[in-house]
Design a protein around this motif. Structure first.
Motif, short mmCIF file in Angstrom:
data_model
loop_
_atom_site.label_atom_id
_atom_site.label_comp_id
_atom_site.label_asym_id
_atom_site.label_seq_id
_atom_site.Cartn_x
_atom_site.Cartn_y
_atom_site.Cartn_z
N ARG A 146 22.50 8.48 -3.99
CA ARG A 146 22.18 9.34 -2.86
C ARG A 146 20.71 9.24 -2.50
N PHE A 147 20.42 9.57 -1.23
CA PHE A 147 19.08 9.45 -0.69
C PHE A 147 18.74 10.71 0.12
N ARG A 148 17.46 11.07 0.10
CA ARG A 148 16.99 12.21 0.90
C ARG A 148 15.78 11.75 1.71
N PHE A 149 15.75 12.20 2.97
CA PHE A 149 14.74 11.74 3.92
C PHE A 149 13.99 12.94 4.48
N THR A 150 12.66 12.93 4.34
CA THR A 150 11.85 14.08 4.71
C THR A 150 10.65 13.63 5.53
N ILE A 151 10.33 14.38 6.56
CA ILE A 151 9.10 14.17 7.32
C ILE A 151 8.01 15.01 6.68
N ILE A 152 6.92 14.37 6.30
CA ILE A 152 5.82 15.06 5.62
C ILE A 152 4.88 15.64 6.67
N PRO A 153 4.62 16.93 6.62
CA PRO A 153 3.71 17.55 7.62
C PRO A 153 2.32 16.93 7.58
N PRO A 180 16.53 9.30 -13.16
CA PRO A 180 16.15 8.16 -12.29
C PRO A 180 16.11 8.53 -10.81
N ILE A 181 15.10 9.32 -10.45
CA ILE A 181 14.88 9.68 -9.05
C ILE A 181 13.55 9.08 -8.63
N PHE A 182 13.59 8.22 -7.62
CA PHE A 182 12.44 7.46 -7.17
C PHE A 182 12.05 7.92 -5.76
N SER A 183 10.82 7.67 -5.38
CA SER A 183 10.41 8.06 -4.03
C SER A 183 9.44 7.05 -3.45
N ILE A 184 9.50 6.95 -2.11
CA ILE A 184 8.55 6.16 -1.33
C ILE A 184 7.91 7.10 -0.32
N GLU A 185 6.60 7.09 -0.22
CA GLU A 185 5.90 7.88 0.79
C GLU A 185 5.00 6.96 1.61
N ASP A 186 5.11 7.09 2.94
CA ASP A 186 4.31 6.24 3.81
C ASP A 186 4.42 6.76 5.23
N SER A 187 3.30 6.81 5.93
CA SER A 187 3.27 7.13 7.36
C SER A 187 4.01 8.41 7.70
N GLY A 188 3.81 9.44 6.89
CA GLY A 188 4.39 10.74 7.17
C GLY A 188 5.86 10.86 6.86
N SER A 238 0.80 -1.23 0.00
CA SER A 238 0.00 0.00 0.00
C SER A 238 0.83 1.28 0.00
N CYS A 239 2.12 1.23 0.29
CA CYS A 239 2.92 2.46 0.30
C CYS A 239 3.01 3.03 -1.12
N ALA A 240 3.15 4.34 -1.21
CA ALA A 240 3.26 5.00 -2.50
C ALA A 240 4.70 4.92 -2.98
N VAL A 241 4.91 4.35 -4.18
CA VAL A 241 6.25 4.24 -4.77
C VAL A 241 6.20 4.89 -6.14
N ASN A 242 6.85 6.04 -6.26
CA ASN A 242 6.78 6.83 -7.49
C ASN A 242 7.98 6.57 -8.38
#
Length: 308
Positions: free
Chosen positions: A301-308, A233-241, A178-182
């Protein structure tokens, strides 16, 4: 720009850990066994550390399932047929992902804000890799990204050396289904590998961008993806903020995997698994070459962000 960093050493559950913290609320914790990242954290609005890796910071073995956090892979990737491969006049022996994951690294050097773990040729078990090839593996925070770098040096004066390598991070999610994988737009090349070995089949997926174009149900068997025709080639995962971004510019392949646990693996790979029938080591698909006395440098490289 590399921010000022702080390095300290900790021990936990028998492991020696290096903690690298930058000046803007990010830190990474690395186990000297395998130089494996066991925690990647960012401070939230309440000044609390929030982790992004599967079982972030937990050194205890789980009751079941995948037991790692972010395995370093090399000098070969994935599996060898019968755990061995012919390399010129020698035989390379090894289990899943090569010897680096079990290598006991010495104290890293802190150089230009980066933690640098080294492998000297005289430290490599001859059965694991027969040539004189050293490695510097680095972790550094650069402009808000965590950069993972590989620098191989071939100390052989007359022989071309061959290596494959990568990183196997598992990012914590509530569910891989169910996590968003872009995925960005591009032409993706899937390499089929039933039973974890390439069979020569490929499939090209023309993709306009959006949620990953691969069925989540197939993750336990892995997807091996060629990125040569993906412009950005930049990918993202969004889940649980939380949002994880992975920049795989210059990375030729990527593996997607989850065994169904609460994690999703985006793995940058410089090489692919063995084939059936098996090829000689130096002919493995995607193998990287170092000229005599030459260098090979690669990074992601990786970037880590807390989603408000």
């Amino acid at each position: 720009m590399t921010l000022p960093v702080k390095h300290e050493v900790q021990t936990k559950d028998g492991a020696i850990l290096d903690v690298l913290e930058d000046g803007s609320g990010h830190r990474v914790i690395v186990n000297r066994l395998g130089a494996e990242m066991v925690s990647i954290q960012t401070r939230d609005s309440k000044d609390q550390w929030v982790g992004f890796l599967y079982r972030d910071g937990d050194m205890r073995p789980p009751a079941s399932g995948w037991a790692n956090h972010a395995t370093v892979m090399g000098y070969f990737l994935h599996r060898l047929v019968n755990e061995q491969s012919q390399y010129r006049d020698s035989v390379v022996h090894g289990g899943n992902h090569g010897f680096l994951r079990h290598f006991g690294f010495e104290k890293p050097e802190l150089r230009d804000g980066a933690l640098i773990y080294s492998v000297r040729p005289d430290q490599i078990p001859p059965s694991a890799y027969p040539l004189r090839v050293g490695l510097e593996l680095s972790y550094a925070f650069v402009e808000g990204w965590l950069r993972v770098g590989f620098r191989f040096q071939n100390f052989e004066e007359s022989l071309t050396a061959h290596v494959s390598f990568g990183l196997h991070p598992g990012f914590e999610v509530s569910s891989p289904s169910s996590c968003a994988v872009n995925f960005p737009p591009g032409h993706y090349i899937r390499h089929f590998a039933p039973g974890n070995f390439l069979d020569g089949r490929t499939e090209v997926i023309d993709f306009a961008g959006g949620d990953m174009p691969f069925a989540r149900a197939g993750l336990p068997d892995s997807y091996l993806i060629g990125l040569q025709d993906v412009p950005t080639p930049i990918f993202s995962i969004e889940d649980s903020g939380r949002r994880i971004e992975a920049d795989f510019s210059g990375v030729p392949y990527m593996t997607l995997w989850s065994d169904g646990g609460d994690f999703f693996c985006l793995e940058p790979c410089w090489g692919l698994p063995d084939s059936r029938p098996q090829k000689p080591f130096e002919e493995k698909t995607g193998i990287q070459c170092l000229a005599p006395g030459g260098l090979l440098e690669a990074s992601c490289r990786f970037r880590f962000t807390i989603i408000p």
